[in-house]
Design a protein around this motif. Structure first.
Motif, PDB file in Angstrom:
ATOM      1  N   LYS C 100      74.594  -2.885  11.497  1.00  7.20           N
ATOM      2  CA  LYS C 100      73.417  -3.508  12.104  1.00  7.20           C
ATOM      3  C   LYS C 100      73.050  -4.792  11.366  1.00  7.20           C
ATOM      4  O   LYS C 100      72.740  -5.816  11.980  1.00  7.20           O
ATOM      5  CB  LYS C 100      72.243  -2.525  12.048  1.00  7.20           C
ATOM      6  N   ALA C 104      73.185  -8.567  12.757  1.00  9.22           N
ATOM      7  CA  ALA C 104      71.980  -9.395  12.758  1.00  9.22           C
ATOM      8  C   ALA C 104      72.207 -10.720  12.045  1.00  9.22           C
ATOM      9  O   ALA C 104      71.493 -11.699  12.277  1.00  9.22           O
ATOM     10  CB  ALA C 104      70.832  -8.637  12.095  1.00  9.22           C
ATOM     11  N   THR C 107      74.284 -15.014  15.179  1.00  5.21           N
ATOM     12  CA  THR C 107      73.474 -15.244  16.372  1.00  5.21           C
ATOM     13  C   THR C 107      74.410 -15.270  17.567  1.00  5.21           C
ATOM     14  O   THR C 107      75.507 -15.829  17.512  1.00  5.21           O
ATOM     15  CB  THR C 107      72.701 -16.567  16.307  1.00  5.21           C
ATOM     16  N   PRO C 122      69.557 -12.890  17.468  1.00  3.09           N
ATOM     17  CA  PRO C 122      70.338 -12.150  16.455  1.00  3.09           C
ATOM     18  C   PRO C 122      71.199 -11.084  17.132  1.00  3.09           C
ATOM     19  O   PRO C 122      70.770 -10.462  18.106  1.00  3.09           O
ATOM     20  CB  PRO C 122      69.255 -11.497  15.588  1.00  3.09           C
ATOM     21  N   SER C 124      73.334  -7.639  17.906  1.00  2.16           N
ATOM     22  CA  SER C 124      73.140  -6.206  17.712  1.00  2.16           C
ATOM     23  C   SER C 124      74.521  -5.562  17.730  1.00  2.16           C
ATOM     24  O   SER C 124      75.491  -6.193  18.160  1.00  2.16           O
ATOM     25  CB  SER C 124      72.247  -5.644  18.814  1.00  2.16           C
TER      26      SER C 124
END
Lengths: 427, 177, 278
Positions: C100, C104, C107, C122, C124
């Motif tokens: 995660k 993040a 982008t 951001p 995922s």
């Protein structure tokens, strides 16, 4: 069926009796691949490849249906959907590799099956129809395989589609419009990809249909055998079930072992790395080749480098490439020998082992090599022999050669004696 | 006797060979069946985060969870009262509002927007949509009416609207799935 | 009649081939093909071993993580990895939370939830690695007119791919004097870089791994150019085929079973035929 001593289907269970009256499907199966089909007892392992071909066709249809469940025939996403199948679909990698290598396995099996026919004269009367249908199956397979290779929409897919449809452009007058019609455009694009997908899904079922005819036609005279002597009495044959089911069964096991070794440990070795690059209409790969099973015919195509009188080299190549397969249709009438099996035809046998087989080997090799010397010269010599073999040598040799004495019957060939031979009039 | 043993041994091998073929057949079925279930990317995308800060009491939004609508509804005190007034034992699918919401967040009613009858999307989450005679949701396909706790009250649907797994990751964000 | 026709057709093809062969042979003997710099100086990839090689090969997760780090810190500036999603990184041994966090850190193209306009948001875990350039034209413009290829399938898209990646990354050098002597026209043009492992010897990519210690490994491995090249090649083996391990493991089970079944089948065949000479 064809032989009076064939076992008759006798349903014992009341349901099977009822079924036999309404729809005698079990009877058909029994008479085709069961105890009701008498088969020569002396078949060698080359006769297993017909059954193996059926297994390959089944593998391709089953894995192909799975691939189609996850595929989208659109140039924007086709490549990605295949990668998605391989990466994210449960067992997707297995189906992809099995389908891609399954095509290769199918062609290995079918080439052995065809060359078995060449050597043992399986195409000769009374099995001409079996042979003709077989050549039709081979042509359908080539069309199916070609279109299947286009679907992942990699570099080789795209350029293969372009080059092969370009062959039709060589035909005088109608060539260019024909090529555009085939592609639905000026170059391979969505229209071509979509119709290739549609046909790639359709043709295997057409193949199934022709295979049924092929087997039907085979069951009229019954299977040939390595001596080429026709079946005379019951002692020449054994029932297909259990004898040949057992033999084909273990051969399927051995085949599956080799196939699995390829799928699980060398899945990409028969493919081309360039097909892992998405199609790019702006840049041709340095070295484009079709899949290996097309190499002999691709080599023949490229062997014609010079215009011949007023026929352009390109057209000559196309004519020769198609001619190289079409000539097989005429074999039953080009081969005049009274004897079928190459084992009893000393001269033909030499031409087969020391002419045709090496020529095919050279064509296979050169078709995959770059279009440069000395490969082109090698393929020219091999192609020359290929055409000479079928169109000149075979008709002449088969007419003049003196075959070896044949055994009286299959039983005699196997047991060394046949009680029936003494009763029969001497030939 | 020896003869008979030989026969039995042979039969055994044939049976074993046929059984092996059967095992192979079953082995092939496993990937054939499993390839049709959800692929890794679909499973990975099976949770969703919803920002609920902008939902006023009495309003609802539709979010997407597993490619299906989820209704996130901010109940008004009247709606909560209405829901709690109902005699639970009289319901087709007896559940209290408290059982269908998180403690301390009873005003947040989060349910699948999928009618339990045949899967249509009920009305009532959008502004001005028909909420049915029980003030919750109304499915236009076959006329199922749900109350303010999204419980089935009338019509053919057998169950209350399903409450998916969810948790409040903060006061304004709900993670569904 | 059929035979006469057949022989005539046969002669037609064989004479045409003889004609092509004769002229080709004449050209070949009189005008030998000119040697090219590519032909003389191109090198096959070096011999290099990876943990995932061979029928028992397994990924070395530590190495894959290092290779990922090299990709992230060096390659990702120009090369996309479009078939790989962040969630896939869990296979390298990263935890859900780490994945995660990694996601993040990138982008990715998305939508502004308030205005509906496209925006960079951001990443995922379910997102795929973002492309560094909007399209091929932008990529070309920024890279001396060459499009940096996607790396997801690179090790499958070249002959001997893993060794090729490793050799290319470690193969930059000055043009040999001998090459310039024999093929002065093959001098590396300005803006390109000489590398004998590249098909036409000159490529637009400047040496990406410029010196030892360019990437700081977390596991204490010394980040020499050689080590980084090997690690990133190993990582790209994984990106090209994340199911490689499963494939080989399943393969052994299948082969073992098939061997057993085939032997049984053979014994059964011998059994059934035992009363029939053939």
């Amino acid at each position: 069926m064809s032989f009076p001593w064939a076992n008759e289907y006798k349903p014992s269970h009341p349901f099977m009796k009822w079924m036999d009256e309404k729809l005698p499907l079990p009877r058909l199966v029994y008479n085709s691949v069961g105890g009701g089909y008498p088969v020569p007892r002396n078949l060698n392992y080359f006769w297993n490849f017909g059954f193996l071909a059926l297994i390959c066709l089944t593998i391709q249809i089953v894995t192909g249906i799975v691939m189609a469940m996850h595929y989208a025939a659109n140039t924007a996403v086709a490549f990605d959907t295949i990668e998605h199948t391989v990466r994210d679909v449960n067992w997707g990698w297995l189906f992809r590799y099995a389908h891609a290598n399954g095509a290769s396995a199918f062609f290995v099996v079918i080439y052995i099956h065809i060359f078995r026919g060449f050597y043992y004269g399986s195409y000769k009367a009374p099995r001409e129809m079996v042979w003709l249908l077989g050549v039709v199956i081979f042509l359908l397979m080539m069309a199916t395989a070609f279109m299947g290779y286009v679907l992942p929409w990699g570099q080789m897919s795209f350029w293969g589609a372009k080059v092969i449809t370009g062959l039709f452009g060589a035909i005088p007058l109608v060539g260019e419009p024909l090529q555009q019609w085939l592609l639905g455009g000026f170059a391979p694009d969505n229209a071509a990809l979509n119709r290739f997908f549609s046909l790639h899904y359709l043709l295997p079922f057409v193949i199934v249909g022709v295979v049924v005819l092929h087997i039907w036609a085979l069951h009229i005279p019954g299977s040939s055998n390595p001596t080429g002597v026709e079946v005379k009495t019951e002692s020449d044959t054994v029932p297909f079930y259990p004898y040949y089911i057992a033999k084909d069964g273990w051969a399927v096991g051995a085949f599956a072992f080799l196939f699995a070794a390829a799928v699980f440990f060398f899945p990409n070795s028969l493919g081309h790395p360039d097909n892992y690059i998405p199609a790019n209409p702006m840049s041709t790969p340095a070295h484009i080749v079709p899949e290996w099973y097309f190499w002999p015919f691709y080599a023949i195509l490229r062997a014609f480098t010079q215009d011949f009188f007023f026929i352009p080299a390109k057209l000559m190549g196309v004519l020769a490439m198609f001619g190289a397969i079409l000539v097989w249709f005429f074999l039953p009438w080009l081969d005049k020998s009274p004897v079928r099996s190459g084992s009893y035809r000393p001269t033909y046998k030499k031409f087969f082992w020391f002419g045709l087989i090496p020529a095919m080997a050279v064509l296979f090799y050169c078709g995959g090599a770059p279009a440069a010397e000395p490969y082109v010269m090698f393929s020219q010599i091999a192609a020359l022999y290929y055409f000479a073999h079928f169109l000149i040598i075979l008709p002449i040799v088969s007419a003049i050669e003196k075959p070896l004495p044949l055994p009286y019957s299959i039983t005699e060939a196997v047991l060394g004696k046949d009680d029936g031979a003494e009763l029969a009039p001497t030939a | 006797m020896a003869e008979e043993d030989g026969v039995r041994r042979r039969d055994f091998i044939n049976i074993a060979a046929v059984s092996a073929a059967g095992v192979a057949g079953v082995g092939v079925v496993v990937p054939l069946v499993s390839q049709m279930s959800a692929s890794a990317d679909v499973l990975a995308a099976s949770s969703t985060e919803v920002d609920i800060s902008a939902i006023q009491p009495g309003q609802a939004i539709k979010a997407v969870f597993r490619k299906q609508p989820v209704f996130v509804r901010n109940l008004t005190p009247e709606e909560i009262k209405e829901a709690n007034k109902v005699d639970v034992s009289s319901l087709r699918d007896p559940e209290t509002l408290a059982e269908r919401t998180k403690e301390g967040k009873e005003n947040w009613l989060i349910t699948m927007g999928v009618c339990t009858h045949l899967g249509c999307v009920p009305l009532g989450a959008g502004e001005g949509e028909n909420k049915g005679e029980f003030g919750g949701y109304f499915c236009p396909c076959h006329g199922s009416s749900y109350d303010t706790a999204a419980r089935i009250r009338k019509g053919p649907a057998p169950k209350n609207l399903e409450v998916p797994e969810y948790e409040f990751t903060s006061d304004t964000v709900v993670k569904i799935g | 009649m059929a035979r006469i026709l057949s022989i005539l057709v046969g002669l037609f093809f064989t004479v045409a081939l003889l004609w092509s062969f004769g002229l080709g042979f004449y050209t070949w003997t009189t005008e030998p093909a000119a040697a090219t710099a590519e032909h003389e100086f191109h090198l096959h990839p070096k011999n290099v071993h990876f943990a995932s090689d061979g029928p028992f090969g397994k990924f070395d997760n530590q190495q894959l993580q290092r290779g990922f780090q090299v990709y992230k810190e060096v390659c990702s500036a120009c090369h996309s990895l479009s078939h790989v999603a962040f969630r896939d990184l869990e296979q390298l041994g990263y935890s859900e939370a780490e994945v995660k966090a990694i996601a993040a850190g990138f982008t990715v193209p998305g939508t502004d939830p308030n205005t509906g306009e496209s925006a960079m948001v951001p990443g995922s875990p379910t997102d795929y690695f973002p492309k560094p350039f909007a399209n091929d034209i932008a990529a070309r413009a920024a890279n001396n007119n060459a499009v940096p290829p996607d790396l997801s399938l690179m090790t499958k898209a070249r002959h001997n791919g893993p060794a090729y990646v490793y050799s290319l990354l470690t193969g930059y050098r000055d043009q040999p004097a001998e090459l310039l002597k024999h093929f002065p026209e093959a001098k590396t043009p300005p803006g390109l870089h000489y590398n004998p492992y590249f098909a036409n010897l000159n490529l637009a990519m400047a040496p990406p791994l410029s010196g030892d210690g360019q990437v700081e490994y977390g596991d204490g491995t010394k980040s020499t150019v050689d080590q980084m090249a090997k690690d990133v090649a190993a990582f790209l083996i994984w990106t090209a085929e994340p199911t490689l391990e499963k494939r080989k493991q399943t393969g052994w089970a299948v082969l073992g079973f098939l061997l057993f079944a085939t032997i049984l089948g053979y014994m059964s065949y011998r059994n059934i035929w035992s009363d029939k000479k053939h």
